[in-house]
Motif scaffolding. Sequence first.
Motif, PDB file in Angstrom:
ATOM      1  N   ASP A   7       0.731  -1.355  -0.239  1.00 54.37           N
ATOM      2  CA  ASP A   7       0.238   0.199   0.074  1.00 54.37           C
ATOM      3  C   ASP A   7       0.840   1.109  -0.241  1.00 54.37           C
ATOM      4  N   ARG A   8       1.569   1.322   0.849  1.00 53.61           N
ATOM      5  CA  ARG A   8       2.840   2.424   0.712  1.00 53.61           C
ATOM      6  C   ARG A   8       4.492   2.204   0.671  1.00 53.61           C
ATOM      7  N   LEU A   9       4.823   2.503  -0.421  1.00 52.93           N
ATOM      8  CA  LEU A   9       6.429   2.514  -0.280  1.00 52.93           C
ATOM      9  C   LEU A   9       7.178   3.358  -0.747  1.00 52.93           C
ATOM     10  N   SER A  10       8.952   3.603  -0.421  1.00 56.59           N
ATOM     11  CA  SER A  10       9.635   4.928  -0.258  1.00 56.59           C
ATOM     12  C   SER A  10      10.029   4.791  -1.322  1.00 56.59           C
ATOM     13  N   THR A  11      11.251   5.084  -1.957  1.00 58.58           N
ATOM     14  CA  THR A  11      13.220   5.036  -2.679  1.00 58.58           C
ATOM     15  C   THR A  11      13.989   5.572  -1.506  1.00 58.58           C
ATOM     16  N   ASN A  12      13.368   6.604  -0.135  1.00 58.31           N
ATOM     17  CA  ASN A  12      14.096   7.095   0.462  1.00 58.31           C
ATOM     18  C   ASN A  12      14.786   5.891   1.996  1.00 58.31           C
ATOM     19  N   PRO A  13      16.308   5.401   1.360  1.00 62.50           N
ATOM     20  CA  PRO A  13      16.495   4.852   2.322  1.00 62.50           C
ATOM     21  C   PRO A  13      16.250   4.912   3.736  1.00 62.50           C
ATOM     22  N   ARG A  14      16.520   6.254   4.654  1.00 59.45           N
ATOM     23  CA  ARG A  14      15.690   6.911   5.548  1.00 59.45           C
ATOM     24  C   ARG A  14      14.249   6.212   5.876  1.00 59.45           C
ATOM     25  N   SER A  15      13.404   6.246   5.359  1.00 56.32           N
ATOM     26  CA  SER A  15      11.629   5.965   4.998  1.00 56.32           C
ATOM     27  C   SER A  15      11.629   5.029   6.104  1.00 56.32           C
ATOM     28  N   PRO A  16      10.575   4.361   7.046  1.00 55.56           N
ATOM     29  CA  PRO A  16      10.253   3.344   7.573  1.00 55.56           C
ATOM     30  C   PRO A  16       9.598   2.418   6.399  1.00 55.56           C
ATOM     31  N   TYR A  17       8.946   3.236   5.032  1.00 56.73           N
ATOM     32  CA  TYR A  17       8.500   2.457   4.063  1.00 56.73           C
ATOM     33  C   TYR A  17       9.071   1.966   2.488  1.00 56.73           C
ATOM     34  N   PHE A  18      11.271   1.989   3.394  1.00 65.62           N
ATOM     35  CA  PHE A  18      11.421   1.821   2.208  1.00 65.62           C
ATOM     36  C   PHE A  18      11.690  -0.409   2.600  1.00 65.62           C
ATOM     37  N   ASP A  19      12.094  -0.199   1.348  1.00 63.37           N
ATOM     38  CA  ASP A  19      12.216  -2.221   1.315  1.00 63.37           C
ATOM     39  C   ASP A  19      13.172  -2.226  -0.535  1.00 63.37           C
ATOM     40  N   MET A  20      13.699  -2.581  -0.784  1.00 63.66           N
ATOM     41  CA  MET A  20      15.061  -2.380  -1.340  1.00 63.66           C
ATOM     42  C   MET A  20      14.564  -4.165  -1.756  1.00 63.66           C
ATOM     43  N   ASP A  21      14.374  -4.750  -1.619  1.00 61.49           N
ATOM     44  CA  ASP A  21      13.608  -5.837  -2.689  1.00 61.49           C
ATOM     45  C   ASP A  21      12.292  -6.296  -3.332  1.00 61.49           C
ATOM     46  N   LEU A  22      12.261  -5.580  -3.038  1.00 60.47           N
ATOM     47  CA  LEU A  22      10.673  -4.519  -3.573  1.00 60.47           C
ATOM     48  C   LEU A  22      10.883  -3.624  -4.695  1.00 60.47           C
ATOM     49  N   GLN A  24      14.028  -3.405  -6.829  1.00 65.54           N
ATOM     50  CA  GLN A  24      14.236  -4.420  -7.721  1.00 65.54           C
ATOM     51  C   GLN A  24      13.420  -4.929  -8.501  1.00 65.54           C
ATOM     52  N   ARG A  25      12.324  -5.069  -7.906  1.00 66.11           N
ATOM     53  CA  ARG A  25      11.358  -6.213  -8.804  1.00 66.11           C
ATOM     54  C   ARG A  25      11.300  -5.025 -10.354  1.00 66.11           C
ATOM     55  N   GLY A  26      10.750  -2.744  -9.703  1.00 65.17           N
ATOM     56  CA  GLY A  26      10.700  -2.261 -10.349  1.00 65.17           C
ATOM     57  C   GLY A  26       9.352  -2.132  -9.949  1.00 65.17           C
ATOM     58  N   VAL A  27       8.608  -1.469  -9.650  1.00 70.19           N
ATOM     59  CA  VAL A  27       7.654  -0.470  -9.309  1.00 70.19           C
ATOM     60  C   VAL A  27       7.124   0.140 -10.770  1.00 70.19           C
ATOM     61  N   GLY A  28       6.049  -0.254 -11.275  1.00 67.57           N
ATOM     62  CA  GLY A  28       5.493   1.299 -11.770  1.00 67.57           C
ATOM     63  C   GLY A  28       4.481   1.478 -11.735  1.00 67.57           C
ATOM     64  N   GLU A  73      -2.446   4.322  -8.493  1.00 65.95           N
ATOM     65  CA  GLU A  73      -1.948   3.230  -9.296  1.00 65.95           C
ATOM     66  C   GLU A  73      -1.034   2.268  -8.589  1.00 65.95           C
ATOM     67  N   ALA A  74      -0.775   0.858  -8.867  1.00 66.46           N
ATOM     68  CA  ALA A  74       0.667   0.298  -8.444  1.00 66.46           C
ATOM     69  C   ALA A  74       0.977  -0.915  -8.897  1.00 66.46           C
ATOM     70  N   TRP A  75       2.276  -1.071  -9.324  1.00 67.88           N
ATOM     71  CA  TRP A  75       2.868  -2.833  -9.836  1.00 67.88           C
ATOM     72  C   TRP A  75       3.649  -2.935  -9.811  1.00 67.88           C
ATOM     73  N   PHE A  76       3.629  -4.503 -10.314  1.00 68.74           N
ATOM     74  CA  PHE A  76       4.986  -4.779 -10.397  1.00 68.74           C
ATOM     75  C   PHE A  76       6.054  -5.091 -12.045  1.00 68.74           C
ATOM     76  N   GLU A  77       7.033  -4.446 -11.916  1.00 70.32           N
ATOM     77  CA  GLU A  77       7.623  -4.241 -13.488  1.00 70.32           C
ATOM     78  C   GLU A  77       7.885  -6.576 -14.056  1.00 70.32           C
ATOM     79  N   ARG A  78       8.142  -6.606 -12.659  1.00 65.27           N
ATOM     80  CA  ARG A  78       8.867  -7.844 -13.018  1.00 65.27           C
ATOM     81  C   ARG A  78       8.328  -9.415 -12.016  1.00 65.27           C
ATOM     82  N   ALA A  79       8.005 -10.146 -12.573  1.00 59.93           N
ATOM     83  CA  ALA A  79       8.099 -11.110 -11.471  1.00 59.93           C
ATOM     84  C   ALA A  79       8.887 -11.639 -10.478  1.00 59.93           C
ATOM     85  N   ALA A  80       7.798 -12.495  -9.080  1.00 60.35           N
ATOM     86  CA  ALA A  80       9.182 -12.764  -8.343  1.00 60.35           C
ATOM     87  C   ALA A  80       9.253 -13.819  -8.981  1.00 60.35           C
TER      88      ALA A  80
END
Length: 90
Positions: A7-22, A24-28, A73-80
């Motif tokens: 539901d919530r995602l951030s590209t800032n590493p200082r944010s609690p909503y940052f998740d590198m694994d997600l 790296q999949r690419g989020v549109g 609206e958000a989606w993953f660019e690549r599958a897991a």
Amino acid sequence: MSDTPPDRLSTNPRSPYFDMDLLQRGVGIRFKDRVRTDVEEYCISEGWVCVAAGKTRDRNGQPLTIKLSGPVEAWFERAAEGEEKAADAE
């Protein structure tokens, strides 16, 4: 892994909503019927995105952001990875 982004995602590493694994999949992100590539953070349930305000920086060197409201609206660019292996096996 789920095929729906959080539901919530951030590209800032200082944010609690940052998740590198997600990330790296690419989020549109589609915001107000337009695909955006400059989104710093988003929240689908609250209906907003944060984007950089040009090249302006704050006193700590971080980009200043603007919060824009509207349908998100958000989606993953690549599958897991697990889903790719399962699709290859079939």
